[in-house]
Design an enzyme around this catalytic site. Structure first.
Site, PDB file in Angstrom:
ATOM      1  N   ASP A 234       0.815  -1.288  -0.348  1.00 22.31           N
ATOM      2  CA  ASP A 234       0.491  -0.098   0.116  1.00 22.31           C
ATOM      3  C   ASP A 234       0.551   1.299  -0.483  1.00 22.31           C
ATOM      4  O   ASP A 234       1.266   1.636   1.067  1.00 22.31           O
ATOM      5  CB  ASP A 234      -1.379  -0.186   1.068  1.00 22.31           C
ATOM      6  CG  ASP A 234      -1.864   1.170   1.338  1.00 22.31           C
ATOM      7  OD1 ASP A 234      -2.214   2.450  -0.186  1.00 22.31           O
ATOM      8  OD2 ASP A 234      -2.206   1.466   1.953  1.00 22.31           O
ATOM      9  N   LYS A 241       1.646   8.124  -0.067  1.00 24.28           N
ATOM     10  CA  LYS A 241       2.008   7.662   1.775  1.00 24.28           C
ATOM     11  C   LYS A 241       3.328   8.842   2.340  1.00 24.28           C
ATOM     12  O   LYS A 241       4.201   8.597   0.743  1.00 24.28           O
ATOM     13  CB  LYS A 241       2.366   6.487   2.471  1.00 24.28           C
ATOM     14  CG  LYS A 241       0.811   5.604   2.503  1.00 24.28           C
ATOM     15  CD  LYS A 241       0.978   4.323   2.951  1.00 24.28           C
ATOM     16  CE  LYS A 241      -0.567   3.870   2.990  1.00 24.28           C
ATOM     17  NZ  LYS A 241      -1.153   4.488   4.198  1.00 24.28           N
ATOM     18  N   ARG A 315     -11.282  -0.510   1.979  1.00 21.30           N
ATOM     19  CA  ARG A 315     -12.435  -0.609   1.748  1.00 21.30           C
ATOM     20  C   ARG A 315     -13.211  -0.613   0.992  1.00 21.30           C
ATOM     21  O   ARG A 315     -14.249  -1.784   0.761  1.00 21.30           O
ATOM     22  CB  ARG A 315     -12.863   0.399   2.915  1.00 21.30           C
ATOM     23  CG  ARG A 315     -12.452   1.851   1.797  1.00 21.30           C
ATOM     24  CD  ARG A 315     -13.136   2.988   3.206  1.00 21.30           C
ATOM     25  NE  ARG A 315     -11.960   3.070   3.740  1.00 21.30           N
ATOM     26  CZ  ARG A 315     -11.703   4.393   4.833  1.00 21.30           C
ATOM     27  NH1 ARG A 315     -12.341   4.772   4.791  1.00 21.30           N
ATOM     28  NH2 ARG A 315     -10.557   4.057   5.297  1.00 21.30           N
TER      29      ARG A 315
HETATM   30  N1  BES Z   1      -2.896   0.799   5.129  1.00 18.35           N
HETATM   31  C1  BES Z   1      -3.478   1.711   5.698  1.00 18.35           C
HETATM   32  C2  BES Z   1      -3.552   1.197   6.988  1.00 18.35           C
HETATM   33  C3  BES Z   1      -2.830   1.821   8.133  1.00 18.35           C
HETATM   34  C4  BES Z   1      -2.383   2.193   8.457  1.00 18.35           C
HETATM   35  C5  BES Z   1      -2.003   0.090   8.325  1.00 18.35           C
HETATM   36  C6  BES Z   1      -1.286   2.515   9.599  1.00 18.35           C
HETATM   37  C7  BES Z   1      -1.097   0.192   9.049  1.00 18.35           C
HETATM   38  C8  BES Z   1      -0.096   0.768   9.769  1.00 18.35           C
HETATM   39  C9  BES Z   1      -4.880   2.105   5.224  1.00 18.35           C
HETATM   40  O1  BES Z   1      -4.952   1.737   3.197  1.00 18.35           O
HETATM   41  C10 BES Z   1      -5.132   3.669   4.729  1.00 18.35           C
HETATM   42  O2  BES Z   1      -3.891   4.041   4.254  1.00 18.35           O
HETATM   43  N2  BES Z   1      -6.281   4.428   5.233  1.00 18.35           N
HETATM   44  C11 BES Z   1      -5.941   5.563   5.663  1.00 18.35           C
HETATM   45  C12 BES Z   1      -7.701   6.271   5.625  1.00 18.35           C
HETATM   46  C13 BES Z   1      -7.747   7.834   5.316  1.00 18.35           C
HETATM   47  C14 BES Z   1      -6.933   8.250   3.776  1.00 18.35           C
HETATM   48  C15 BES Z   1      -8.794   7.586   5.541  1.00 18.35           C
HETATM   49  C16 BES Z   1      -5.227   5.821   7.358  1.00 18.35           C
HETATM   50  O3  BES Z   1      -5.336   5.254   8.113  1.00 18.35           O
HETATM   51  O4  BES Z   1      -4.628   6.816   7.138  1.00 18.35           O
HETATM   52 ZN    ZN Z   2      -4.035  -0.168   2.974  1.00 19.68          ZN
HETATM   53 ZN    ZN Z   3      -4.168   3.350   2.162  1.00 18.39          ZN
END
Ligand code: BES
Ligand code: ZN
Ligand code: ZN
Length: 464
Positions: A234, A241, A315
């Site tokens: 991801d 990110k 999601r």
């Molecule tokens: N895979 C991430 C969530 C995650 C974050 C897992 C840190 C393990 C450690 C997920 O896909 C994500 O990026 N979520 C975002 C959502 C936001 C864009 C609403 C997040 O948590 O920042």
């Molecule tokens: Zn993710």
């Molecule tokens: Zn993500």
């Protein structure tokens, strides 16, 4: 690592488990040992040619037998013994199972990329107790073995563990355990209308797939379903990110790897259920064809989603997988996903975020969480949170745009795709990878969720 029951001590290392206030047997530890048996306390000594380790059980609460077994394994590694006898005459089924789990989990190593392998693995643990606990030990071995299997796959880096490679690993498991497997490629998913998975995977050179596994103990048994988020990496996609810590996003497939672990455990334990497993697998990277913020996709159940942030991709792939599963009308459905960073902010590293509208399912998860020490904490799933995910121009948007309740709004989004099925969502982003300080799980992929979900299904099957 093998665990078995023995009537008497064998080998050069004996670990004696002692609760608070219990004295070590004199013939083993000598007369003048001062040891209080406090939780976390351990004390090495030798008697004749034997090495002895006293290990404290405190008040025998919570996770203590797994932690104690972990301490025995760590000590054996330190003094380079391959075999360890654990002396605990009072052991019963529950403590024996936990000892086996702690030992198997602590002995796990991921060293396939080390050119020079350290040869320090502990290979045998004998539990010395008053009654034969072979069966309970075997059960612990199966559960922890399944968890280790999930951990090892999860640890694989994204250049090796592509969606295709994971599908092949699932094929291998299916063959070994006589499971039915179906792999839907992009063409098949397009035909079925699974545009949310395709959207997430389309920026990557390595294509997405959806893997379906089926275990069947007999047609009279209830159908359960387990779904796992399988993002092999991801990067965030176009909503990229920050680079710090990004390598940890190889663990964004933990949910799907746990699905494989659950299938391994369920088939080895021969649980009296039917189980369907779904693993949507994709790599989330910003190629020239990548999904863009603002894109709109239609999921398997016909609902349209405005993708305001390509980093809220878990999601999206779950939307297709959950709505596909719901059509098959399972009695209960559980998903596991490293879904939100917000769950780490909320719960820290000691609990899984749990969301469910079904009290019986939620209670079974809480109970199984206490027993496996893979503890869950229930958060609300009220309709107000669902409202926060309504889009201006599509049915739903994939983020709420407000910096609040990030884990709950994500769960509320998923609910739109569960189609009224009795369902629970487990946000495992808080527990998926472990720091080095944990008692029996080393640094890296934890496999937390495998024992929890397996035991939950077992409980639900029993209560029928
Ligand atoms: N895979 C991430 C969530 C995650 C974050 C897992 C840190 C393990 C450690 C997920 O896909 C994500 O990026 N979520 C975002 C959502 C936001 C864009 C609403 C997040 O948590 O920042
Ligand atoms: Zn993710
Ligand atoms: Zn993500």
């Amino acid at each position: 690592m093998k665990v078995d029951y023995k009537k008497s001590i064998s080998g050069n290392l004996v670990c004696i488990l002692l609760a608070e206030g219990e004295k070590p047997p004199k013939d083993l530890a000598g007369h003048n040992v001062k040891f209080e048996g406090k939780e976390g306390q351990s004390f090495p000594l030798s008697s004749g040619k034997r090495n002895i380790l006293l290990v404290g059980l405190g008040k025998k609460n919570g996770d203590i037998f797994r932690i104690a077994a972990g301490a025995c394994i760590r000590h054996a590694e330190k003094i380079k013994e391959k075999e360890v006898s654990v002396y605990y005459p009072k052991a019963d089924e529950k403590s024996a199972e936990a000892i086996a789990e702690g030992a198997v989990l602590a002995a796990y190593r991921f060293n396939r990329y080390k050119t020079k392998k350290e040869n320090s693995e502990v290979s045998k643990l004998h539990l010395v107790a008053q009654k034969d606990l072979g069966k309970a030990l075997r059960r612990g071995e199966i559960l922890a073995g399944a968890q280790n299997y999930s951990r090892a796959l999860d640890e694989e880096p994204a250049n090796i563990a592509t969606p295709t490679m994971i599908a092949n690993a699932a094929r291998k498991l299916a063959k070994e355990k006589k499971l039915k497997i179906t792999v839907f490629d992009v063409k098949a998913m397009k035909k079925m209308g699974m545009n949310a998975i395709i959207g997430v995977g389309q920026g990557s050179a390595t294509p997405p797939v959806l893997v379906k596994l089926e275990y069947n103990a007999g047609s009279k048994y209830p159908l359960f379903c387990v779904v796992g988020k399988g993002i092999t990496f991801d990067s965030g996609g176009i909503s990229i990110k920050p680079s710090k810590g990004m390598h940890e996003m190889k663990y964004d497939k933990s949910g799907a790897m746990n699905v494989l672990g659950v299938f391994k455990a369920v088939s080895e334990l021969r649980l009296p259920i039917r189980l369907m497993g779904l693993m949507p697998l994709a790599e989330n990277t910003p190629g020239s064809r990548a999904q863009k913020p603002g894109d709109i996709v239609r999921a398997y159940n016909g609902k349209t989603i405005e993708v305001l942030n390509t980093d809220a991709e878990g999601r999206l792939i779950l939307a297709d997988a959950l709505s596909y599963a719901a059509v098959k009308k399972p009695e209960y459905m559980i998903d596991m996903a490293t879904l939100t960073g917000a769950i780490v902010v909320c719960l820290g590293r000691h609990a899984i975020g749990m969301f469910s509208d079904d009290d019986k399912l939620a209670k079974a998860l809480i109970k199984a969480g206490e027993e496996t020490h893979e503890r869950v904490w229930r958060l609300p799933l009220w309709p107000e949170y669902g409202k926060m995910m309504e889009s201006n121009i599509a049915d739903l948007k994939n983020i709420s745009e407000l910096p609040e309740a990030g884990s709950i709004t994500a769960a509320a989004f998923l609910k739109e795709f569960a189609g009224g099925t009795k369902w629970a969502h487990l946000d495992i982003a808080s527990v998926e990878a472990v720091g080095p300080e944990h008692g029996y799980l080393g640094k890296g992929a934890s496999g937390i969720g495998v024992r929890l979900v397996t035991e939950t299904f077992e409980k639900l099957a029993k209560s029928k």
